[in-house]
Design a protein around this motif. Structure first.
Motif, mmCIF file in Angstrom:
data_model
loop_
_atom_site.group_PDB
_atom_site.id
_atom_site.type_symbol
_atom_site.label_atom_id
_atom_site.label_comp_id
_atom_site.label_asym_id
_atom_site.label_seq_id
_atom_site.Cartn_x
_atom_site.Cartn_y
_atom_site.Cartn_z
ATOM 1 N N LYS A 86 0.826 -1.198 0.000
ATOM 2 C CA LYS A 86 0.000 0.000 0.000
ATOM 3 C C LYS A 86 0.867 1.257 0.000
ATOM 4 C CE LYS A 86 -3.819 0.446 2.586
ATOM 5 N NZ LYS A 86 -4.620 0.677 3.809
ATOM 6 N N ILE A 87 0.435 2.252 -0.775
ATOM 7 C CA ILE A 87 1.090 3.557 -0.732
ATOM 8 C C ILE A 87 0.013 4.591 -0.390
ATOM 9 C CG2 ILE A 87 2.366 5.312 -2.030
ATOM 10 C CD1 ILE A 87 3.415 3.055 -3.842
ATOM 11 N N VAL A 88 0.227 5.326 0.683
ATOM 12 C CA VAL A 88 -0.704 6.382 1.078
ATOM 13 C C VAL A 88 0.014 7.711 0.892
ATOM 14 C CG1 VAL A 88 -2.078 7.357 2.958
ATOM 15 C CG2 VAL A 88 -1.799 4.867 2.777
ATOM 16 N N VAL A 89 -0.585 8.615 0.129
ATOM 17 C CA VAL A 89 0.017 9.926 -0.098
ATOM 18 C C VAL A 89 -0.907 10.974 0.521
ATOM 19 C CG1 VAL A 89 0.837 11.579 -1.825
ATOM 20 C CG2 VAL A 89 1.061 9.114 -2.243
ATOM 21 N N GLU A 90 -0.400 11.673 1.514
ATOM 22 C CA GLU A 90 -1.258 12.637 2.218
ATOM 23 C C GLU A 90 -1.436 13.942 1.457
ATOM 24 O OE1 GLU A 90 0.288 12.894 6.196
ATOM 25 O OE2 GLU A 90 -0.554 10.933 6.732
ATOM 26 N N GLY A 91 -0.630 14.132 0.433
ATOM 27 C CA GLY A 91 -0.776 15.324 -0.401
ATOM 28 C C GLY A 91 -1.242 14.938 -1.800
ATOM 29 N N MET A 92 -0.536 15.495 -2.817
ATOM 30 C CA MET A 92 -0.886 15.210 -4.206
ATOM 31 C C MET A 92 0.132 14.234 -4.792
ATOM 32 S SD MET A 92 -1.781 18.999 -5.630
ATOM 33 C CE MET A 92 -0.186 19.692 -5.276
ATOM 34 N N ALA A 93 -0.224 13.656 -5.946
ATOM 35 C CA ALA A 93 0.716 12.799 -6.670
ATOM 36 C C ALA A 93 0.805 13.274 -8.110
ATOM 37 C CB ALA A 93 0.275 11.346 -6.605
ATOM 38 N N GLY A 94 1.907 12.939 -8.751
ATOM 39 C CA GLY A 94 2.141 13.401 -10.120
ATOM 40 C C GLY A 94 1.506 12.498 -11.161
ATOM 41 N N ASP A 95 2.156 12.434 -12.330
ATOM 42 C CA ASP A 95 1.635 11.648 -13.456
ATOM 43 C C ASP A 95 1.929 10.151 -13.269
ATOM 44 O OD1 ASP A 95 1.014 14.097 -14.548
ATOM 45 O OD2 ASP A 95 2.758 14.151 -15.889
ATOM 46 N N VAL A 96 1.274 9.367 -14.120
ATOM 47 C CA VAL A 96 1.534 7.923 -14.261
ATOM 48 C C VAL A 96 1.523 7.200 -12.912
ATOM 49 C CG1 VAL A 96 2.772 6.311 -15.761
ATOM 50 C CG2 VAL A 96 3.261 8.725 -15.941
ATOM 51 N N VAL A 97 0.511 7.438 -12.121
ATOM 52 C CA VAL A 97 0.365 6.677 -10.874
ATOM 53 C C VAL A 97 -0.134 5.278 -11.223
ATOM 54 C CG1 VAL A 97 -0.902 6.503 -8.692
ATOM 55 C CG2 VAL A 97 -0.169 8.746 -9.534
ATOM 56 N N GLY A 98 0.486 4.253 -10.637
ATOM 57 C CA GLY A 98 -0.032 2.882 -10.769
ATOM 58 C C GLY A 98 -0.030 2.335 -12.181
ATOM 59 N N TYR A 99 0.975 2.678 -12.989
ATOM 60 C CA TYR A 99 1.039 2.133 -14.353
ATOM 61 C C TYR A 99 1.198 0.613 -14.311
ATOM 62 C CZ TYR A 99 2.470 1.358 -19.179
ATOM 63 O OH TYR A 99 2.547 0.912 -20.486
ATOM 64 N N GLY A 100 0.311 -0.095 -15.003
ATOM 65 C CA GLY A 100 0.414 -1.556 -15.061
ATOM 66 C C GLY A 100 0.312 -2.212 -13.700
ATOM 67 N N MET A 101 -0.313 -1.529 -12.753
ATOM 68 C CA MET A 101 -0.383 -2.019 -11.363
ATOM 69 C C MET A 101 -1.201 -3.305 -11.303
ATOM 70 S SD MET A 101 -2.107 0.265 -8.422
ATOM 71 C CE MET A 101 -2.374 -0.275 -6.750
ATOM 72 N N ARG A 102 -0.742 -4.276 -10.521
ATOM 73 C CA ARG A 102 -1.402 -5.564 -10.511
ATOM 74 C C ARG A 102 -2.062 -5.906 -9.175
ATOM 75 N NH1 ARG A 102 2.450 -8.395 -11.232
ATOM 76 N NH2 ARG A 102 2.760 -8.020 -13.407
ATOM 77 N N GLY A 103 -1.732 -5.183 -8.140
ATOM 78 C CA GLY A 103 -2.348 -5.480 -6.850
ATOM 79 C C GLY A 103 -2.001 -4.387 -5.860
ATOM 80 N N GLY A 104 -2.612 -4.442 -4.688
ATOM 81 C CA GLY A 104 -2.322 -3.469 -3.637
ATOM 82 C C GLY A 104 -3.218 -2.244 -3.735
ATOM 83 N N ARG A 105 -2.852 -1.250 -2.924
ATOM 84 C CA ARG A 105 -3.667 -0.031 -2.832
ATOM 85 C C ARG A 105 -2.781 1.199 -2.986
ATOM 86 N NH1 ARG A 105 -6.854 -3.467 -2.851
ATOM 87 N NH2 ARG A 105 -8.498 -4.043 -1.375
ATOM 88 N N ILE A 106 -3.303 2.198 -3.696
ATOM 89 C CA ILE A 106 -2.666 3.518 -3.689
ATOM 90 C C ILE A 106 -3.743 4.512 -3.269
ATOM 91 C CG2 ILE A 106 -1.521 5.312 -5.040
ATOM 92 C CD1 ILE A 106 -0.440 3.141 -6.894
ATOM 93 N N HIS A 107 -3.538 5.148 -2.133
ATOM 94 C CA HIS A 107 -4.513 6.101 -1.606
ATOM 95 C C HIS A 107 -3.910 7.497 -1.641
ATOM 96 C CE1 HIS A 107 -6.644 2.721 0.883
ATOM 97 N NE2 HIS A 107 -6.903 2.662 -0.406
#
Lengths: 245, 507
Positions: A86-107
């Motif tokens: 899991k990746i938790v970002v308390e602010g903002m994120a840039g481009d190409v988040v989770g490209y080809g992502m196969r599992g887990g969480r991005i918050h």
């Protein structure tokens, strides 16, 4: 283990982390992170990591297990081809988040950039989920083959912007994108239309959002106070009839 | 035939069945996966539908009485220098279906083959040639980035290398099996490739289809590929081989992605690619995390970080107009090896128009890339692999003389296990059991025989390369690399000679 990352070259920083993991270290606090790339890249252990500052490109790329919390903004490529964790970002994120992502969480609490969740895929018990509390740029969920993207539009830096850019879900052939409130059909890729959620959707959405709200200390009731729309593929074979055999 | 549509009349092949020899055994019926041979129960006779024949010659090869001959259909269109038959037939097909034309294998059209316009040198009188049967002859090659300079310190009177090298791969022949995914070919062929690579001390490449569980044990001889669809890519996979190849492009289809249709994603392929059974496997045209050389650098180092800098990272590109400048960027982006795939490179499926019209010949691309990297003083930073239409050991020798460190062979490897280059790989019905995952067809490839034949091929080429090297008075493949003085052009114009960096024969 606490590391003051100030002035440490990314390669050396990641080397310190990898060595510590090999020696059994499971908890990391990185302070004064300032653009160091590839943090938690390819790590295959269930470690926990708190990042203070702004981590650089490809945070958590290829990772399989870690839980990473960023107390700040993240750059491009968060969770690139990520597998588990899991990746938790308390602010903002840039481009190409989770490209080809196969599992887990991005918050992500705030906005995300362009090309988020491109070619996410799900397999067996692995269902990747990206939740964006703010707004997203163009090409959200392009080529999406599986998994879940949830777009809230609640915590955006830019009130005037539409909730997502254009070409959302273009070429998607699996998975689902949930959007809080309305999404203008012209922002969707060819052949896609916003649809109502069914009971199964409501149930899953609540599970994913509860976890998100717990991670980021957000009131779940407030998030759920506005109805969602969903975007799903118009066909699992969008290009099935293109060829002359 | 009056009621046949025109596409039925102008089929490519005719099936000649000698009634004196045919015993109606129906082997041909069972062997033809395209249904060209039909058993008529009423008459108890085997007949044929010639429009379905793809010219693979499987039936001919297996007919126990040699009753079958497959020939070109002599029925021809009115001759026309502009409207060659393939254009007319393609239009019929597209008018029928409205679809994009598909094909398999490499560009078959008569563009100049520069291998055939270059000849090699040999020693006469002034320097002795070497007999590899009786003298040492080194084919061993190390792939990987070499330092700009080396430092040696003397320790107790002995020289000791102090320069830290980036990871190097030792290969016993300058020949690797190029990327062919599990999906485009089947597991039996992959097993054959993996075992042959292990026996020979070379490498094979998984292609973008993940790595089957049973093949992890061949890791020492495996290059794993990371392409735009990221199929089957996880940290275990990235660490499974000795190198990782980022596939940017492929010679048969530069600039476009891949598409394995859902009906080809069976159980084992689903597990290996890590996608559900029956779902399309779409590889986007670009990696959507790579829009620039800087982005490429980012992925190269993301992969190096994920594998603790233990594995060289290859970047494979199709040979296109600006290959030299692109290759310079790739070298500077931190790649250890650059693979360049010329426009005659094979494919399991590509749009016909792309395969036949996009890209440039490998000979020209290779020469210009090697020259550019030398001019910029960075040739040592990368190894170069040439791919796309390497047919014989002389092509290998010429490629190395033009500047390659080693070559990739794909089509040649498939021919070694039985392919007849009928170009119908995209149908998934390969009667030779190669480009198919239909279990009934795939079992036609015995992995042990495939292994033996592949090992035979590379070993035979190795002997021939040694003979050619010895003839030139060289005793190591390294002395040939980029040694264009050993090449001469025959019938080439000045522009071509300049690009190839060679003199004309006689000069």
């Amino acid at each position: 283990m606490e590391i003051n990352a100030q002035g440490i070259y990314y390669k050396d920083l990641n080397d310190i982390i990898r060595k510590a993991i090999r020696n059994g270290e499971e908890n990391f606090i990185l302070r004064n992170v300032n653009g160091q790339r590839y943090i938690a890249d390819g790590i295959s252990k269930k470690i926990s990591m708190e990042v203070y500052g702004v981590p650089g490109q490809d945070l958590g790329a290829f990772m399989k297990g870690p839980r990473v919390v960023v107390h700040g903004n993240a750059q491009d490529g968060v969770g690139n081809t990520m597998d588990v964790g899991k990746i938790v970002v308390e602010g903002m994120a840039g481009d190409v988040v989770g490209y080809g992502m196969r599992g887990g969480r991005i918050h992500i609490k705030g906005d995300a950039g362009y090309r988020v969740g491109i070619h996410m895929k799900a397999y067996q018990d692995k269902i990747p989920v990206i939740v964006i509390g703010g707004k997203a740029g163009d090409f959200l969920g392009e080529y999406m083959a599986g998994g879940v993207i949830i777009l809230l539009g609640m915590f955006s830096q830019d009130a005037a912007k539409p909730i997502a850019g254009i070409f959302m879900g273009t070429g998607m052939h699996g998975g689902v994108i949930y959007v809080r409130g309305e999404v203008d059909p012209h922002q969707l890729g060819f052949g896609l239309i916003p649809k109502e959620l069914d009971g199964e959707d409501q149930k899953n959405l609540k599970i994913y959002l509860k976890e998100y709200c717990d991670d980021l200390d957000i009131d779940l009731r407030k998030v759920l106070s506005v109805p969602f729309k969903k975007v799903v593929p118009f066909s699992h074979r969008p290009y099935g009839n293109m060829y002359a055999y | 035939m009056l009621h046949q549509p025109i596409t039925k009349n102008y089929h490519d092949f005719i099936i000649e069945r000698d009634p004196e020899k045919c015993i109606q055994c129906q082997v041909c019926v069972r062997q033809c996966s395209y249904g060209a041979h039909i058993y008529n129960e009423k008459d108890e006779r085997v007949t044929e539908d010639e429009a379905r024949c793809v010219g693979c010659h499987r039936c001919e090869a297996l007919c126990p009485t040699e009753a079958l001959t497959i020939r070109r259909n002599p029925s021809e269109f009115r001759e026309n220098a502009l409207w060659a038959p393939q254009f007319i037939k393609n239009i019929y097909k597209q008018a029928d279906t409205g679809g994009v034309l598909l094909t398999g294998m490499g560009n078959p059209y008569p563009y100049p083959v520069y291998w055939d316009r270059m000849v090699l040198d040999a020693s006469q009188v002034t320097n002795p040639s070497i007999d590899p049967l009786r003298e040492p002859m080194e084919l061993r090659t190390w792939l990987g980035s070499k330092p700009d300079a080396i430092e040696v310190e003397m320790k107790k009177g002995k020289p000791n290398l102090t320069t830290q090298f980036l990871p190097q791969l030792q290969i016993n022949y300058p020949i690797l099996f190029s990327a062919m995914s599990y999906g485009s070919i089947n597991l039996n062929v992959h097993v054959g490739l993996a075992r042959a690579a292990e026996e020979l001390g070379i490498l094979y490449n998984t292609g973008e289809g993940g790595l089957h569980q049973s093949l992890y044990k061949y890791g020492e001889n495996t290059i794993v590929q990371c392409a735009s669809g990221r199929f089957g890519v996880d940290s275990k996979y990235l660490n499974a081989g000795v190198a990782i190849e980022i596939k940017i492009g492929q010679g048969a289809k530069p600039g476009i992605g891949g598409h394995l249709p859902g009906e080809k994603i069976g159980k084992e392929i689903s597990i290996t690619r890590m996608i559900p059974e029956g779902s399309d496997a779409i590889s986007p045209a670009p990696h959507h995390d790579i829009y620039s050389i800087e982005d490429l650098r980012q992925l190269i180092y993301a992969l190096k970080e994920a594998t603790d800098y233990e594995k060289p990272v290859f970047v494979k590109i199709a040979a296109v107009h600006n290959s030299a400048a692109i290759a310079s960027g790739i070298a500077r982006a931190g790649a250890d090896v650059i693979a360049i795939d010329g426009f005659r490179g094979g494919t399991g499926a590509a749009p016909t128009m792309i395969r036949d019209n996009v890209g440039i010949p490998i000979e020209l691309a290779l020469a210009s890339v090697d020259e550019r990297l030398r001019q910029e003083g960075i040739r040592n930073r990368v190894s170069l692999l040439a791919a796309g239409g390497i047919r014989c050991s002389a092509d290998v020798v010429k490629a190395i003389a033009l500047g390659a460190d080693a070559v990739y062979i794909g089509t040649a490897a498939l021919i070694a296990v039985g392919c007849t280059v009928c170009q119908r790989c995209y149908t998934g019905k390969c009667p030779w059991g190669i480009a198919t995952n239909d279990p009934y067809l795939a079992k036609r490839i015995n992995p042990d025989i495939a292994h033996r034949r592949l090992a035979n091929l590379v070993r035979a080429w190795g002997h021939e390369i040694q003979e050619m090297l010895g003839g030139m008075g060289l005793n190591a493949i390294e002395s040939l690399r980029g040694n264009r003085e050993k090449l001469r052009g025959v019938g080439l114009n000045e522009v071509e000679l300049n690009i190839l960096g060679i003199k004309h024969a006689g000069a």
